[in-house]
Structure formats: C-alpha cells, structure tokens
Design a protein around this motif. Structure first.
Motif, PDB file in Angstrom:
ATOM      1  N   ILE A 127      47.537  46.180  45.376  1.00 15.04           N
ATOM      2  CA  ILE A 127      46.354  45.564  44.343  1.00 15.04           C
ATOM      3  C   ILE A 127      46.315  43.865  44.774  1.00 15.04           C
ATOM      4  O   ILE A 127      47.103  43.281  44.494  1.00 15.04           O
ATOM      5  CB  ILE A 127      46.346  45.599  42.821  1.00 15.04           C
ATOM      6  N   GLU A 128      45.193  43.531  45.611  1.00 13.82           N
ATOM      7  CA  GLU A 128      44.796  42.352  46.081  1.00 13.82           C
ATOM      8  C   GLU A 128      45.337  41.103  45.292  1.00 13.82           C
ATOM      9  O   GLU A 128      44.775  40.863  44.175  1.00 13.82           O
ATOM     10  CB  GLU A 128      43.008  42.196  46.331  1.00 13.82           C
ATOM     11  N   GLY A 129      46.626  40.730  45.885  1.00 13.35           N
ATOM     12  CA  GLY A 129      47.046  39.432  45.596  1.00 13.35           C
ATOM     13  C   GLY A 129      47.655  39.519  43.986  1.00 13.35           C
ATOM     14  O   GLY A 129      47.912  38.672  43.579  1.00 13.35           O
ATOM     15  N   PHE A 130      47.856  40.694  43.513  1.00 13.91           N
ATOM     16  CA  PHE A 130      48.339  41.011  42.421  1.00 13.91           C
ATOM     17  C   PHE A 130      49.759  41.897  42.258  1.00 13.91           C
ATOM     18  O   PHE A 130      50.886  41.518  41.402  1.00 13.91           O
ATOM     19  CB  PHE A 130      47.270  41.813  41.500  1.00 13.91           C
ATOM     20  N   ASP A 131      49.698  42.703  43.053  1.00 21.26           N
ATOM     21  CA  ASP A 131      50.725  43.924  42.845  1.00 21.26           C
ATOM     22  C   ASP A 131      50.928  44.456  44.094  1.00 21.26           C
ATOM     23  O   ASP A 131      49.875  45.109  44.930  1.00 21.26           O
ATOM     24  CB  ASP A 131      50.632  44.774  41.620  1.00 21.26           C
ATOM     25  N   MET A 132      52.241  45.000  44.525  1.00 16.90           N
ATOM     26  CA  MET A 132      52.214  45.858  45.638  1.00 16.90           C
ATOM     27  C   MET A 132      53.732  46.919  45.342  1.00 16.90           C
ATOM     28  O   MET A 132      54.632  46.281  44.742  1.00 16.90           O
ATOM     29  CB  MET A 132      52.799  45.118  46.944  1.00 16.90           C
ATOM     30  N   CYS A 133      53.450  48.246  45.490  1.00 15.70           N
ATOM     31  CA  CYS A 133      54.595  49.148  45.287  1.00 15.70           C
ATOM     32  C   CYS A 133      54.121  50.089  46.144  1.00 15.70           C
ATOM     33  O   CYS A 133      53.382  50.683  46.293  1.00 15.70           O
ATOM     34  CB  CYS A 133      55.095  49.034  43.880  1.00 15.70           C
ATOM     35  N   PRO A 134      55.586  50.886  46.393  1.00 17.70           N
ATOM     36  CA  PRO A 134      55.345  52.240  47.213  1.00 17.70           C
ATOM     37  C   PRO A 134      54.882  53.432  46.203  1.00 17.70           C
ATOM     38  O   PRO A 134      55.832  53.304  45.212  1.00 17.70           O
ATOM     39  CB  PRO A 134      56.782  52.380  47.637  1.00 17.70           C
ATOM     40  N   CYS A 135      54.006  54.104  46.590  1.00 20.16           N
ATOM     41  CA  CYS A 135      53.629  55.209  45.825  1.00 20.16           C
ATOM     42  C   CYS A 135      52.622  56.329  46.473  1.00 20.16           C
ATOM     43  O   CYS A 135      51.960  55.622  47.301  1.00 20.16           O
ATOM     44  CB  CYS A 135      52.873  54.671  44.588  1.00 20.16           C
ATOM     45  N   GLY A 136      52.867  57.437  46.238  1.00 14.36           N
ATOM     46  CA  GLY A 136      52.295  58.418  46.733  1.00 14.36           C
ATOM     47  C   GLY A 136      50.845  59.015  46.014  1.00 14.36           C
ATOM     48  O   GLY A 136      50.656  60.014  46.463  1.00 14.36           O
ATOM     49  N   GLY A 137      50.881  58.341  45.035  1.00 13.64           N
ATOM     50  CA  GLY A 137      49.932  59.064  44.077  1.00 13.64           C
ATOM     51  C   GLY A 137      48.422  58.412  44.449  1.00 13.64           C
ATOM     52  O   GLY A 137      48.138  57.932  45.418  1.00 13.64           O
ATOM     53  N   THR A 138      47.491  59.128  43.700  1.00 12.26           N
ATOM     54  CA  THR A 138      46.144  58.680  43.959  1.00 12.26           C
ATOM     55  C   THR A 138      45.605  57.763  43.129  1.00 12.26           C
ATOM     56  O   THR A 138      45.784  57.727  41.930  1.00 12.26           O
ATOM     57  CB  THR A 138      45.062  60.185  43.708  1.00 12.26           C
ATOM     58  N   HIS A 139      44.840  56.863  43.907  1.00 14.72           N
ATOM     59  CA  HIS A 139      44.194  55.379  43.276  1.00 14.72           C
ATOM     60  C   HIS A 139      43.092  55.455  43.638  1.00 14.72           C
ATOM     61  O   HIS A 139      42.602  55.644  44.472  1.00 14.72           O
ATOM     62  CB  HIS A 139      45.310  54.368  43.813  1.00 14.72           C
ATOM     63  N   VAL A 140      42.500  54.411  42.626  1.00 12.02           N
ATOM     64  CA  VAL A 140      40.914  54.018  42.799  1.00 12.02           C
ATOM     65  C   VAL A 140      40.879  52.846  43.920  1.00 12.02           C
ATOM     66  O   VAL A 140      41.938  52.552  44.651  1.00 12.02           O
ATOM     67  CB  VAL A 140      40.268  53.226  41.546  1.00 12.02           C
ATOM     68  N   SER A 141      39.879  52.610  44.509  1.00 15.12           N
ATOM     69  CA  SER A 141      39.655  51.793  45.421  1.00 15.12           C
ATOM     70  C   SER A 141      39.428  50.154  45.143  1.00 15.12           C
ATOM     71  O   SER A 141      39.414  49.302  45.863  1.00 15.12           O
ATOM     72  CB  SER A 141      38.461  52.072  46.576  1.00 15.12           C
ATOM     73  N   ARG A 142      38.995  50.145  43.650  1.00  9.27           N
ATOM     74  CA  ARG A 142      38.803  48.698  43.213  1.00  9.27           C
ATOM     75  C   ARG A 142      39.214  48.995  41.566  1.00  9.27           C
ATOM     76  O   ARG A 142      38.784  49.850  41.062  1.00  9.27           O
ATOM     77  CB  ARG A 142      37.109  48.310  43.176  1.00  9.27           C
ATOM     78  N   LEU A 143      39.864  47.898  41.102  1.00 14.14           N
ATOM     79  CA  LEU A 143      40.171  47.881  39.755  1.00 14.14           C
ATOM     80  C   LEU A 143      38.816  48.161  38.733  1.00 14.14           C
ATOM     81  O   LEU A 143      39.044  48.728  37.682  1.00 14.14           O
ATOM     82  CB  LEU A 143      40.734  46.529  39.358  1.00 14.14           C
ATOM     83  N   GLY A 144      37.677  47.815  39.295  1.00 12.16           N
ATOM     84  CA  GLY A 144      36.634  47.835  38.207  1.00 12.16           C
ATOM     85  C   GLY A 144      36.279  49.371  37.857  1.00 12.16           C
ATOM     86  O   GLY A 144      35.641  49.672  36.778  1.00 12.16           O
ATOM     87  N   GLU A 145      36.932  50.268  38.796  1.00 11.90           N
ATOM     88  CA  GLU A 145      36.661  51.675  38.220  1.00 11.90           C
ATOM     89  C   GLU A 145      37.293  52.077  37.304  1.00 11.90           C
ATOM     90  O   GLU A 145      37.136  53.341  36.676  1.00 11.90           O
ATOM     91  CB  GLU A 145      37.109  52.648  39.586  1.00 11.90           C
ATOM     92  N   ILE A 146      38.269  51.459  36.817  1.00 14.57           N
ATOM     93  CA  ILE A 146      39.221  52.115  35.954  1.00 14.57           C
ATOM     94  C   ILE A 146      38.523  52.008  34.482  1.00 14.57           C
ATOM     95  O   ILE A 146      38.753  53.044  33.689  1.00 14.57           O
ATOM     96  CB  ILE A 146      40.588  51.036  35.731  1.00 14.57           C
ATOM     97  N   GLY A 147      37.488  51.025  34.200  1.00 20.12           N
ATOM     98  CA  GLY A 147      37.186  50.915  32.769  1.00 20.12           C
ATOM     99  C   GLY A 147      37.969  50.165  32.049  1.00 20.12           C
ATOM    100  O   GLY A 147      38.634  48.806  32.461  1.00 20.12           O
ATOM    101  N   ARG A 148      38.131  50.594  30.759  1.00 24.97           N
ATOM    102  CA  ARG A 148      38.929  49.527  29.831  1.00 24.97           C
ATOM    103  C   ARG A 148      40.277  50.254  29.526  1.00 24.97           C
ATOM    104  O   ARG A 148      40.201  51.489  29.163  1.00 24.97           O
ATOM    105  CB  ARG A 148      38.211  49.177  28.764  1.00 24.97           C
ATOM    106  N   ILE A 149      41.256  49.624  29.324  1.00 25.99           N
ATOM    107  CA  ILE A 149      42.586  50.064  29.048  1.00 25.99           C
ATOM    108  C   ILE A 149      42.766  50.011  27.352  1.00 25.99           C
ATOM    109  O   ILE A 149      42.569  48.801  27.080  1.00 25.99           O
ATOM    110  CB  ILE A 149      43.890  49.499  29.455  1.00 25.99           C
ATOM    111  N   GLU A 150      43.113  50.911  26.920  1.00 23.88           N
ATOM    112  CA  GLU A 150      43.503  50.776  25.212  1.00 23.88           C
ATOM    113  C   GLU A 150      44.989  51.154  25.117  1.00 23.88           C
ATOM    114  O   GLU A 150      45.330  52.453  25.366  1.00 23.88           O
ATOM    115  CB  GLU A 150      42.483  51.734  24.347  1.00 23.88           C
ATOM    116  N   ILE A 151      45.763  50.436  24.748  1.00 20.45           N
ATOM    117  CA  ILE A 151      46.979  50.729  24.421  1.00 20.45           C
ATOM    118  C   ILE A 151      47.106  51.481  23.057  1.00 20.45           C
ATOM    119  O   ILE A 151      46.783  50.818  21.956  1.00 20.45           O
ATOM    120  CB  ILE A 151      48.126  49.647  24.317  1.00 20.45           C
ATOM    121  N   VAL A 152      47.641  52.690  22.845  1.00 19.42           N
ATOM    122  CA  VAL A 152      47.363  53.451  21.528  1.00 19.42           C
ATOM    123  C   VAL A 152      48.568  53.702  21.132  1.00 19.42           C
ATOM    124  O   VAL A 152      48.372  54.003  19.750  1.00 19.42           O
ATOM    125  CB  VAL A 152      46.504  54.848  21.896  1.00 19.42           C
ATOM    126  N   ASP A 153      49.984  53.412  21.512  1.00 20.52           N
ATOM    127  CA  ASP A 153      51.009  53.794  20.784  1.00 20.52           C
ATOM    128  C   ASP A 153      52.299  52.966  21.372  1.00 20.52           C
ATOM    129  O   ASP A 153      51.978  52.830  22.672  1.00 20.52           O
ATOM    130  CB  ASP A 153      51.243  55.533  20.756  1.00 20.52           C
TER     131      ASP A 153
END
Ligand SMILES: [Zn+2]
Length: 241
Positions: free
Chosen positions: A197-223
């Motif tokens: 994630i541009e200038g913010f985070d890097m890690c090895p991962c084989g998962g599927t991801h969005v191309s821009r953070l704006g696609e995520i929407g809003r995070i709500e921590i629920v528990d």
C-alpha cells in the motif's frame, strides 16, 4: 501443477477459460485458474464451471500438492474429459467483499503495529466479518475508536495498492517485523508475492486485494476479545464506500 493466474496482480479477473487436466463427479483440476484457494486466513472463491454439455457449481477450492482442486456440486451432465475447455465464473460480489476485507485487514494490522507495537499473530477474513489477533496487545474502548478512526483516515487517502513478485531476499531485507510470518512460508517459495500500500505498508501475501484503498469503504470495529494473556482479537465489518 495448476497455474494460479490471479497472481501476482490480476485480482479483478472473475471470468476465464482453462483446460481440464482431470475431473470426477467431485472435483475438477485445470491447467490454470483464477479461483482463490482457501488459505492464508482467506476463504475460497465460489462460482461455476461450464463446458460443452455440462456445468457445475464450485463450492470449495483447495491447494493439493501444487494442484488447485475445484470441489464441485450440482453437476449437470458428465464430468468434463481431460482436454475439455471450461469457462470459469467466479462469484464477483463475494470476491469483491473478500478483496475489500483482506486489504482492510492489512490497513488495520499496519496501524496497530505502528501505534501499539503489536504484530499480527493471525487473521481470518470473511465476506461479512473479519478478525485479527494482535500480540502483545490489550485494547480498551478508546483504543478501538482511535484505531478505527485512523484506519478510515488512511482509506480516505485512497492510496494505490501494488501487487508484484519480489525475491525472497528482498522481502526479508525490507519487510517490517510484525508484518510477515516468513517462517511459515516454505523456503522454496521464491519469489514471494507482495502487497504494497503506497508509502504505508508492505507485506508478503497471496490473498486477493483491491487496487486502491478507496474501494474498501469504511471500517467499523464491532467487537474485541482477549484471547489469552497477551493476545487481543479485533473484529470488524465494512460499510459501503
Ligand atoms: Zn494478507
């Protein structure tokens, strides 16, 4: 060996053609696939396979000694013969949710590492709700509020998410402690697919991801729960962009 075609950076493909290498009434093996196989804290994609004279639902996708086994149900017609061309269709809305969830997990993991010095000990993303275990950590309500706020600020910056293969040596030299469980990835895996994630985070991962953070929407921590002396679990959901 099945070619895992979404890697390194075609996480948005949900329709493809491939050739059958083996099939029974329970499973289909292909020369290549875009279906995500369960693993790394992310469930498998679902969808369908269809071919001349038949079709089946794909309800379970797993890695099996280098092959990707598409578990099938509701088979219509005979299982496809070796060499048959099949059309794969991945359930796009489920894939999309899992992409958004998995990148959201990386955002929250990075924030907690920077803010609290706690690494990600485990995670499980799901289409509806995801969870991350942090260690060593202990959070109260104000911590959760601050983490959620910071996560949504970062998402609001709509940073680009790059996915590419890098040599294991490079990854080992550049990844931050707490952002990779490299010991769990067999030494034979080289290069490694990294998610940056541009200038913010890097890690090895084989998962599927969005191309821009704006696609995520809003995070709500629920528990949150304590999972032992030093381990704290956070659960979150996503709201639409
Ligand atoms: Zn990941």
């Amino acid at each position: 060996m099945t070619d895992l075609r979404y890697l390194p950076d075609e996480d948005d493909v949900t329709a493809f053609s491939a050739t059958v290498t083996e099939a029974t009434a329970e499973y289909v093996l292909l020369d290549g696939t875009y279906f995500y196989p369960e693993g790394g804290g992310q469930p498998a994609d679902r969808g369908t396979l269809s071919w001349d004279g038949g079709r089946a639902d794909v309800t379970d996708v797993r890695k099996d000694h280098g092959e990707i086994r598409h578990g099938i149900e509701r088979l219509e017609g005979e299982p496809p013969a070796e060499g048959t061309t099949v059309e794969g269709r991945i359930d796009g809305s489920r894939r999309d949710r899992l992409r958004r969830m998995h990148t959201a997990q990386h955002v929250v993991s990075r924030i907690v590492l920077d803010r609290d010095g706690a690494g990600t000990a485990g995670n499980q993303v799901g289409p509806e709700r995801s969870r991350i275990d942090f260690e060593p950590a202990s959070f109260d309500a104000s911590d959760l509020e601050a983490i959620e706020e910071r996560a949504n600020d970062v998402i609001g910056r709509d940073l680009a998410v790059e996915k590419e293969n890098r040599s294991r040596e490079t990854v080992e030299a550049t990844v931050d402690e707490g952002r990779a469980l490299l010991d769990l990835i067999p030494a034979s895996v080289d290069p490694l697919r990294v998610v940056e994630i541009e200038g913010f985070d890097m890690c090895p991962c084989g998962g599927t991801h969005v191309s821009r953070l704006g696609e995520i929407g809003r995070i709500e921590i629920v528990d949150r729960h304590s999972k032992g002396e030093d381990v704290e679990r956070i659960e979150f959901e996503l709201r639409e962009p």
